[in-house]
Design a protein around this motif. Sequence first.
Motif, PDB file in Angstrom:
ATOM      1  N   ARG A  68      24.586  50.063  23.596  1.00 62.21           N
ATOM      2  CA  ARG A  68      23.736  51.239  23.436  1.00 62.21           C
ATOM      3  C   ARG A  68      24.500  52.515  23.763  1.00 62.21           C
ATOM      4  NH1 ARG A  68      19.865  49.613  26.204  1.00 62.21           N
ATOM      5  NH2 ARG A  68      20.280  50.634  28.201  1.00 62.21           N
ATOM      6  N   TYR A  69      25.332  52.471  24.806  1.00 66.27           N
ATOM      7  CA  TYR A  69      26.121  53.655  25.157  1.00 66.27           C
ATOM      8  C   TYR A  69      27.099  54.012  24.039  1.00 66.27           C
ATOM      9  CZ  TYR A  69      29.609  56.519  27.520  1.00 66.27           C
ATOM     10  OH  TYR A  69      30.481  57.527  27.847  1.00 66.27           O
ATOM     11  N   ALA A  70      27.755  52.996  23.476  1.00 67.24           N
ATOM     12  CA  ALA A  70      28.697  53.252  22.381  1.00 67.24           C
ATOM     13  C   ALA A  70      27.987  53.854  21.174  1.00 67.24           C
ATOM     14  CB  ALA A  70      29.417  51.960  21.991  1.00 67.24           C
ATOM     15  N   GLN A  71      26.786  53.359  20.864  1.00 64.66           N
ATOM     16  CA  GLN A  71      26.038  53.915  19.735  1.00 64.66           C
ATOM     17  C   GLN A  71      25.625  55.356  20.001  1.00 64.66           C
ATOM     18  OE1 GLN A  71      22.777  51.237  19.081  1.00 64.66           O
ATOM     19  NE2 GLN A  71      24.072  49.582  18.296  1.00 64.66           N
ATOM     20  N   VAL A  73      27.115  57.556  21.964  1.00 68.87           N
ATOM     21  CA  VAL A  73      28.296  58.417  21.898  1.00 68.87           C
ATOM     22  C   VAL A  73      28.734  58.617  20.451  1.00 68.87           C
ATOM     23  CG1 VAL A  73      30.716  58.629  22.566  1.00 68.87           C
ATOM     24  CG2 VAL A  73      29.048  57.811  24.211  1.00 68.87           C
ATOM     25  N   ALA A  74      28.630  57.561  19.631  1.00 71.52           N
ATOM     26  CA  ALA A  74      29.001  57.690  18.220  1.00 71.52           C
ATOM     27  C   ALA A  74      28.084  58.675  17.500  1.00 71.52           C
ATOM     28  CB  ALA A  74      28.953  56.321  17.540  1.00 71.52           C
ATOM     29  N   VAL A  75      26.786  58.626  17.789  1.00 70.59           N
ATOM     30  CA  VAL A  75      25.846  59.573  17.174  1.00 70.59           C
ATOM     31  C   VAL A  75      26.156  60.998  17.631  1.00 70.59           C
ATOM     32  CG1 VAL A  75      23.426  60.269  17.084  1.00 70.59           C
ATOM     33  CG2 VAL A  75      24.028  57.864  16.849  1.00 70.59           C
ATOM     34  N   ALA A  76      26.433  61.167  18.931  1.00 68.81           N
ATOM     35  CA  ALA A  76      26.778  62.502  19.433  1.00 68.81           C
ATOM     36  C   ALA A  76      28.063  63.015  18.794  1.00 68.81           C
ATOM     37  CB  ALA A  76      26.921  62.460  20.955  1.00 68.81           C
TER      38      ALA A  76
END
Length: 272
Positions: A68-71, A73-76
């Motif tokens: 969830r954190y990786a997703q 950060v990717a969206v940001a």
Amino acid sequence: MQTILSAVLPDLSRAAVIWLSLLGVVAVAVSALLLRPGRFRFDPGARIRRAAMPSQLEQAQEEREQSRYAQEVAVAAERATTTVRRRRAEWVAAQEEVEAAWLAYEAAEAGVRRLDAAAAMPLPHTARTPAEYADRERYLHRAALDAYWRRELSVEQLSDVFAHRDGWDPRLHPVEQELVLQRAIRDNLAAKHAVAREREQAAWRAAELAVAAARSLREEAHAAIGRRVAESASVLPLSEVAGPLRAQTRENVEQTRENKVAARGRATVPAY
């Protein structure tokens, strides 16, 4: 004698069965130790490591949190890239505005130099009558209005023209009035160029900050993906991990090729 044997023989048979069973258990244990000696080896360090390792439930929860954190950060990072494109477009537009303001100022400066040369020559003689002064005033007002509609004069300057203050004298000869008008236009265009330059510098700084933020988020997204791949590599075969790593490497190389530098003016904002 027969009675004694009949009493002892059943006990002997049960004892033999018990001994044979014990011998069988011992033989099985010895065979297991011989075939797999490490299975029954007592290793305190291994037991401590297994106890210290998280359980499967905790590991699954941690993997979900990291995913969830990786997703996020990717969206940001994607949103930051969109912001970089918008900021860069604003900076390019501000640069074009600066160039247009500078060209207009140069044209006004050339007009002032031309009129300065013309003013050095003797002025045509005209009769100084009320009608002549009225014509000169109308000429001045009309020329100032035309310059205002061309965005060459500010509203404050136009107000000074109609109020006949700050050097605006309707009694001057039209050549002298034109010179005063061109100087006012030049000063106004110089001020507009300075304002446009300040806006361009502010847009450039905003674009640079957006690029730095996007770069930081992209690096964090890549690091998060790398941590997930590294954790997967500890439990997955190498062949299953090599594919995502190669794809990520190709994406990084392609992104590096796309990060070209804008080719005008200051030209330090990467083109995302």
